[in-house]
Enzyme design. Structure first.
Site, PDB file in Angstrom:
ATOM      1  N   PRO A  88     115.371  42.233   2.273  1.00 26.52           N
ATOM      2  CG  PRO A  88     115.533  42.846   0.025  1.00 26.52           C
ATOM      3  CD  PRO A  88     115.462  43.411   1.411  1.00 26.52           C
ATOM      4  CD  GLU A 115     119.425  52.055  -3.595  1.00 27.83           C
ATOM      5  OE1 GLU A 115     119.859  50.891  -3.678  1.00 27.83           O
ATOM      6  OE2 GLU A 115     118.571  52.524  -4.376  1.00 27.83           O
ATOM      7  NE  ARG A 153      95.666  33.042   8.134  1.00 25.39           N
ATOM      8  CZ  ARG A 153      96.024  31.776   8.271  1.00 25.39           C
ATOM      9  NH1 ARG A 153      97.236  31.480   8.685  1.00 25.39           N
ATOM     10  NH2 ARG A 153      95.192  30.814   7.992  1.00 25.39           N
ATOM     11  CG  ASP A 168      94.959  27.670   7.273  1.00 26.05           C
ATOM     12  OD1 ASP A 168      94.081  27.215   6.539  1.00 26.05           O
ATOM     13  OD2 ASP A 168      94.779  28.591   8.082  1.00 26.05           O
TER      14      ASP A 168
END
Ligand code: 4GX
Length: 237
Positions: A88, A115, A153, A168
């Site tokens: 994150p 963690e 992709r 896309d």
């Protein structure tokens, strides 16, 4: 392109990779995904991969030695390719990053649990941290799959359509227009008449308009070229 994934749970990645488009991409040798269990590089009696944090507090931290041993024995010392840590705290993952990473012949992906990993891994082994979004998962395995999927992709031949990924959403900077297939009517809900008119110019015009309308409604930030950070400035309407 080869992906080398370092994880404590290789089993959770396999079923997704061995299905559908990614399965076909591997069969056609367009991508190769090697899964490496970090636990295979533990040399103590109990194969310990994590430990309590220095300084106290809750949770467990992934130990530095097994991660270095795994990565260096697979990718070389120092590693011969980028090693991405899914976290994150990383740089927000975008289509531009996916397209860029697809140019690499080889990528290492490190999946953290608990963690996270001992900070010395980030400082001295990882080349870049990438985040798939502002939420916290139980591990980096799903983010690694997301990255492998989005990057694959952009590798020519992976999608049936030669210019697939560029068409896309985000490939052209807009959200996609609505799609319909048979039947023409379901429970009284009809397919927009323009799509069955056979007029290709009108269809193209309608799709362009729909893309713009949707982008304006759901993602105006994509049109205004403004920062992805939500503006706190109040505006009329
Ligand atoms: N986008 N996770 C990493 C372990 C961890 C915890 C704290 C560093 C600090 C994630 C995401 C994500 C779960 C992967 C926690 N590492 N990864 N892991 N969002 O949530 O990439």
């Amino acid at each position: 392109m080869q992906f080398d994934v370092f994880t404590l749970f290789p089993g959770v990645l396999r079923p997704y990779l061995d299905s559908s488009i990614l399965q076909r991409a591997q069969q056609n040798d367009l991508i190769k995904v090697a899964l490496h269990n970090i636990r295979d590089w533990t040399f103590d009696r109990h194969h310990v991969t994590d430990d309590a944090p220095y300084g106290g507090g809750g949770g467990m931290v992934m130990k530095v030695e097994p991660i270095f041993a795994a990565v260096e024995s697979v990718l070389g010392a120092p590693p011969s390719c980028p090693l991405l840590y899914l976290s994150p705290q990383g740089k927000p993952f975008t289509t531009a990053i996916a397209r860029e990473l697809a140019q690499q012949p080889r990528l290492g992906l490190l999946c953290g649990r608990y963690e996270g990993v001992d900070e010395r891994v980030i400082e001295h082994l990882v080349t870049e941290q990438i985040s798939i979004g502002d939420y916290v998962l139980t591990g980096g395995e799903l983010p690694a799959l997301v990255l492998i999927d989005a990057v694959s992709r952009f590798i020519p031949g992976v999608l049936g359509d030669p210019d697939g990924a560029e068409e896309d959403s985000f490939g052209n900077g807009l959200l996609e227009y609505p799609h319909y297939t048979r039947p023409e009517e379901f429970r009284g809900w009809r397919v927009p008449e323009v799509l069955i008119s056979g007029n290709h110019a009108l269809v193209a015009k309608w799709r362009r308009e729909q893309s713009l309308l949707r982008t304006q409604k759901h993602r105006p930030d994509l049109l205004n070229g403004e920062s992805k950070v939500q503006s706190t400035t109040k505006t009329k309407e």
